[in-house]
Design an enzyme around this catalytic site. Structure first.
Site, PDB file in Angstrom:
ATOM      1  CD  GLU A  21      -2.879  -1.087   2.383  1.00 45.35           C
ATOM      2  OE1 GLU A  21      -4.060  -0.809   2.191  1.00 45.35           O
ATOM      3  OE2 GLU A  21      -2.244  -1.451   3.369  1.00 45.35           O
ATOM      4  CE1 TYR A  53     -15.104  27.263  -1.722  1.00 52.12           C
ATOM      5  CE2 TYR A  53     -16.838  28.048  -0.097  1.00 52.12           C
ATOM      6  CZ  TYR A  53     -16.146  28.061  -1.562  1.00 52.12           C
ATOM      7  OH  TYR A  53     -16.761  28.853  -2.318  1.00 52.12           O
ATOM      8  CD  GLU A  72      -8.890   3.755  12.270  1.00 54.46           C
ATOM      9  OE1 GLU A  72      -7.967   3.792  11.071  1.00 54.46           O
ATOM     10  OE2 GLU A  72      -9.466   2.775  12.344  1.00 54.46           O
ATOM     11  CE  LYS A  98      -6.425   1.753   1.993  1.00 57.83           C
ATOM     12  NZ  LYS A  98      -5.403   1.000   3.018  1.00 57.83           N
TER      13      LYS A  98
END
Length: 118
Positions: A21, A53, A72, A98
């Site tokens: 990954e 934003y 997390e 994800k």
């Protein structure tokens, strides 16, 4: 209290516990909600009086660009940066998704949602 929502932020990152990954990466999506007082901005029409934003999007992109094993951790870093860089933010929620996680099964996405008050 008022809120601003920034949804559908699309990114690419290299998070995960598996070594692969960190090399191939995958797509991520983020949604951020921030709460604060927007009445001044509603009257002044001045960007300095709102929860910008563009700043939110920049923070998300910066934090997703830094590798972590767990999403997390990335979501918490986003929250920390929102509170640090945007003092008027009173509360924030981050949903980090994800896409196509490498797990056994046909799974489109996994998400973590963190919500914190100042």
């Amino acid at each position: 209290m008022d809120k601003i929502e920034v949804e559908g932020i699309r990114l690419f990152g290299y998070h995960g516990c598996m070594d692969e990954e960190s090399k191939i990466g995958t797509e991520y999506q983020a949604a951020v909600t921030v709460w604060g007082h927007l009445s001044q901005a509603a009257h002044s029409d001045n960007l300095n009086d709102t929860l910008d934003y563009v700043t939110i999007n920049r923070i998300v992109a910066k934090e997703v660009n830094q590798r972590a094993k767990l999403i997390e951790v990335v979501a918490q870093r986003i929250l920390n940066a929102l509170f640090s860089e945007m003092p008027p933010v009173q509360k924030a929620k981050v949903k980090l998704t994800k896409m196509y996680p490498p797990i056994n099964g046909d799974v489109e996405r996994v998400s973590v949602v963190l919500k914190r008050k100042r």
